[in-house]
Design a protein around this motif. Structure first.
Motif, PDB file in Angstrom:
ATOM      1  N   PRO A 200       0.801  -1.232   0.000  1.00  0.00           N
ATOM      2  CA  PRO A 200       0.000   0.000   0.000  1.00  0.00           C
ATOM      3  C   PRO A 200       0.830   1.277   0.000  1.00  0.00           C
ATOM      4  CG  PRO A 200      -0.029  -1.038   2.155  1.00  0.00           C
ATOM      5  CD  PRO A 200       0.648  -1.997   1.242  1.00  0.00           C
ATOM      6  N   ASP A 201       2.021   1.243   0.561  1.00  0.00           N
ATOM      7  CA  ASP A 201       2.825   2.457   0.708  1.00  0.00           C
ATOM      8  C   ASP A 201       3.999   2.547  -0.259  1.00  0.00           C
ATOM      9  OD1 ASP A 201       1.227   3.379   2.724  1.00  0.00           O
ATOM     10  OD2 ASP A 201       2.452   2.512   4.325  1.00  0.00           O
ATOM     11  N   TYR A 202       4.502   1.405  -0.711  1.00  0.00           N
ATOM     12  CA  TYR A 202       5.730   1.407  -1.506  1.00  0.00           C
ATOM     13  C   TYR A 202       5.560   0.615  -2.797  1.00  0.00           C
ATOM     14  CZ  TYR A 202       8.233   3.094   2.649  1.00  0.00           C
ATOM     15  OH  TYR A 202       8.662   3.835   3.718  1.00  0.00           O
ATOM     16  N   ASP A 203       6.454   0.925  -3.716  1.00  0.00           N
ATOM     17  CA  ASP A 203       6.660   0.124  -4.916  1.00  0.00           C
ATOM     18  C   ASP A 203       8.055  -0.483  -4.831  1.00  0.00           C
ATOM     19  OD1 ASP A 203       4.356   0.120  -6.427  1.00  0.00           O
ATOM     20  OD2 ASP A 203       4.801   2.040  -7.384  1.00  0.00           O
ATOM     21  N   LEU A 204       8.143  -1.786  -5.079  1.00  0.00           N
ATOM     22  CA  LEU A 204       9.441  -2.442  -5.126  1.00  0.00           C
ATOM     23  C   LEU A 204      10.030  -2.225  -6.509  1.00  0.00           C
ATOM     24  CD1 LEU A 204      11.575  -4.210  -3.811  1.00  0.00           C
ATOM     25  CD2 LEU A 204      10.262  -6.224  -4.534  1.00  0.00           C
ATOM     26  N   VAL A 205      11.004  -1.338  -6.601  1.00  0.00           N
ATOM     27  CA  VAL A 205      11.559  -0.946  -7.886  1.00  0.00           C
ATOM     28  C   VAL A 205      12.490  -2.018  -8.429  1.00  0.00           C
ATOM     29  CG1 VAL A 205      12.863   0.818  -9.121  1.00  0.00           C
ATOM     30  CG2 VAL A 205      11.354   1.467  -7.239  1.00  0.00           C
ATOM     31  N   THR A 206      13.444  -2.427  -7.622  1.00  0.00           N
ATOM     32  CA  THR A 206      14.410  -3.429  -8.052  1.00  0.00           C
ATOM     33  C   THR A 206      15.040  -4.050  -6.821  1.00  0.00           C
ATOM     34  OG1 THR A 206      16.333  -3.827  -9.457  1.00  0.00           O
ATOM     35  CG2 THR A 206      16.320  -1.796  -8.184  1.00  0.00           C
ATOM     36  N   TRP A 207      15.904  -5.029  -7.037  1.00  0.00           N
ATOM     37  CA  TRP A 207      16.634  -5.661  -5.953  1.00  0.00           C
ATOM     38  C   TRP A 207      17.984  -6.130  -6.466  1.00  0.00           C
ATOM     39  CZ3 TRP A 207      12.211  -7.469  -8.224  1.00  0.00           C
ATOM     40  CH2 TRP A 207      12.334  -8.635  -8.975  1.00  0.00           C
ATOM     41  N   LYS A 208      18.936  -6.216  -5.549  1.00  0.00           N
ATOM     42  CA  LYS A 208      20.285  -6.646  -5.873  1.00  0.00           C
ATOM     43  C   LYS A 208      20.755  -7.643  -4.829  1.00  0.00           C
ATOM     44  CE  LYS A 208      21.662  -2.330  -8.154  1.00  0.00           C
ATOM     45  NZ  LYS A 208      22.639  -1.203  -8.158  1.00  0.00           N
ATOM     46  N   ILE A 209      21.682  -8.526  -5.256  1.00  0.00           N
ATOM     47  CA  ILE A 209      22.239  -9.516  -4.344  1.00  0.00           C
ATOM     48  C   ILE A 209      23.716  -9.223  -4.136  1.00  0.00           C
ATOM     49  CG2 ILE A 209      20.561 -11.280  -4.942  1.00  0.00           C
ATOM     50  CD1 ILE A 209      22.640 -12.537  -6.775  1.00  0.00           C
ATOM     51  N   ASN A 210      24.218  -9.665  -3.005  1.00  0.00           N
ATOM     52  CA  ASN A 210      25.613  -9.405  -2.645  1.00  0.00           C
ATOM     53  C   ASN A 210      26.175 -10.639  -1.951  1.00  0.00           C
ATOM     54  OD1 ASN A 210      28.075  -8.235  -2.066  1.00  0.00           O
ATOM     55  ND2 ASN A 210      27.310  -7.123  -0.271  1.00  0.00           N
ATOM     56  N   ASN A 211      27.328 -11.117  -2.427  1.00  0.00           N
ATOM     57  CA  ASN A 211      27.996 -12.266  -1.832  1.00  0.00           C
ATOM     58  C   ASN A 211      29.133 -11.879  -0.899  1.00  0.00           C
ATOM     59  OD1 ASN A 211      26.511 -14.398  -3.137  1.00  0.00           O
ATOM     60  ND2 ASN A 211      27.578 -13.882  -5.039  1.00  0.00           N
ATOM     61  N   ASN A 212      29.530 -10.608  -0.928  1.00  0.00           N
ATOM     62  CA  ASN A 212      30.703 -10.165  -0.170  1.00  0.00           C
ATOM     63  C   ASN A 212      30.283  -9.323   1.022  1.00  0.00           C
ATOM     64  OD1 ASN A 212      32.431 -11.382  -2.130  1.00  0.00           O
ATOM     65  ND2 ASN A 212      32.148  -9.567  -3.441  1.00  0.00           N
ATOM     66  N   CYS A 213      29.753  -9.970   2.015  1.00  0.00           N
ATOM     67  CA  CYS A 213      29.359  -9.242   3.233  1.00  0.00           C
ATOM     68  C   CYS A 213      29.743 -10.041   4.470  1.00  0.00           C
ATOM     69  CB  CYS A 213      27.862  -8.941   3.217  1.00  0.00           C
ATOM     70  SG  CYS A 213      26.814 -10.415   3.187  1.00  0.00           S
TER      71      CYS A 213
END
Length: 360
Positions: free
Chosen positions: A130-143
């Motif tokens: 209701p409040d947001y749009d999920l624009v994109t997402w990214k993954i990270n292996n180096n954390c």
């Protein structure tokens, strides 16, 4: 620190040589009753804020073993995750929320965690917030996380969210614009009708205050100013100065009465006799006349030169003085009809150009 609830299917793959078999060519599926006897990675969510919710179906995990020893572990989880959010641009803000996972008890010497491929995170297209749009997402292996007990392998997914502004336009921005415009109607009301202008000014001030309180009631308490706070405070100032403008206009409009009183006082002081002769010489044997002189502490009501102004010096009639101040008061109203909308338009241009440039 805000939070959000997410329902996900966590699928893990690894190879265990102990599970290699050759007599059966198909995979073997195991369920929850025997999972306690099989080793699985001790993965946990680093930013988890609440305990996992119980599955309503009663079956939320499975484990599938392939002949070459590959193991697939799938679990359905509903978890409450923490997300640090910054609301300085609210309601034109963008947020980045993370789903971070790492091993709890095994260091990088024992377990290495990584995403199987670039599109390892799949999000259903039917999801609507209701409040947001999920624009994109990214993954990270180096954390990888470094602790006193060792270095632990970690992976994370970043979700980029953008807020819907339509609700706030309807509920806050448009009503506040209408209230500001409504406060300008007092400029078209004659200064003689003081009750109408006072009622209009006070009503718009109270309405603006209530609207500001409502905009903050639904949000946590912050020590910084949000974008909507800048808007609401500026609208409140426009409404307040419209009320102050009426006070100035009303003072000037009624100023002629003040000078009329000072004129009457001066005329009365001129009529008073400067000297009064004694009537009975027996009663005033030592004085021939009594002087009526004003005492230093009780001076006669001489009009102040600054208050009298140019009108008194030119000996204008009360009607002319009244007409002069009425014109001055109406002239202030006339200029206010132009200046207030112009300044509000400039503010709108600056406000929307600055904040919309950061709304992406």
């Amino acid at each position: 620190m805000q939070d959000y609830t997410v329902m996900l299917f966590l699928r893990q793959r690894w190879n265990d040589p102990r599970f290699v078999y050759q007599d059966y060519n198909d995979s073997i599926t195991l369920y929850e009753k025997v999972l306690d006897k099989i080793w699985v990675p001790d993965i946990y969510f680093v930013n988890e804020k609440g305990a996992p919710f119980e599955s309503t179906s009663g079956h939320s995990t499975l484990l599938r073993i392939h002949p070459n020893g590959d193991v697939l572990y799938s679990a359905k989880k509903t978890i409450l995750l923490a997300c640090p959010m910054n609301f300085q641009l609210f309601p034109m803000d963008n947020q980045v929320c993370k789903i971070k996972m790492e091993s709890y008890g095994h260091t990088t010497k024992d377990i290495e965690i990584w995403w199987s491929r670039e599109d390892a995170v799949l999000i259903s297209e039917e999801i609507q917030m209701p409040d947001y749009d999920l624009v994109t997402w990214k993954i990270n292996n180096n954390c990888d996380s470094h602790h006193t007990t060792g270095t632990y392998s970690c992976i994370e997914a970043k979700l980029f969210l953008i807020r819907h502004i339509g609700y706030y336009l309807i509920q806050h921005y448009i009503p506040s614009i209408l209230i500001v415009v409504l406060s300008w109607l007092s400029f078209w009301i004659s200064p003689e009708i003081a009750p109408a202008r006072v009622a209009l000014g006070i009503t718009t001030v109270l309405t603006s205050t209530t609207l500001t309180a409502v905009s903050r009631s639904a949000m946590p308490r912050f020590s910084y100013v949000r974008a909507i706070d800048v808007w609401m405070m500026t609208c409140g100032l426009f409404i307040f100065f419209a009320l102050v403008e009426f006070a100035v206009v009303h003072f000037i409009f009624k100023r002629d009465k003040k000078f009329a009183i000072s004129r009457k006082a001066r005329e009365m002081s001129k009529r008073l006799p400067r000297k009064k002769k004694a009537i009975d010489k027996k009663d005033v044997a030592s004085e021939d006349e009594v002087d009526f002189k004003p005492d230093k502490g009780m001076s006669s009501p001489e009009p102040d030169q600054d208050m009298v102004g140019a009108e008194e010096k030119t000996h204008r009639t009360p009607a002319e003085i009244k007409a002069l101040y009425m014109r001055r008061a109406r002239r202030i109203d006339y200029y206010s009809r132009l200046i207030f909308p112009l300044l509000f338009t400039v503010f709108n241009i600056l406000y929307w150009s600055v904040y919309l440039s950061m709304y992406h």
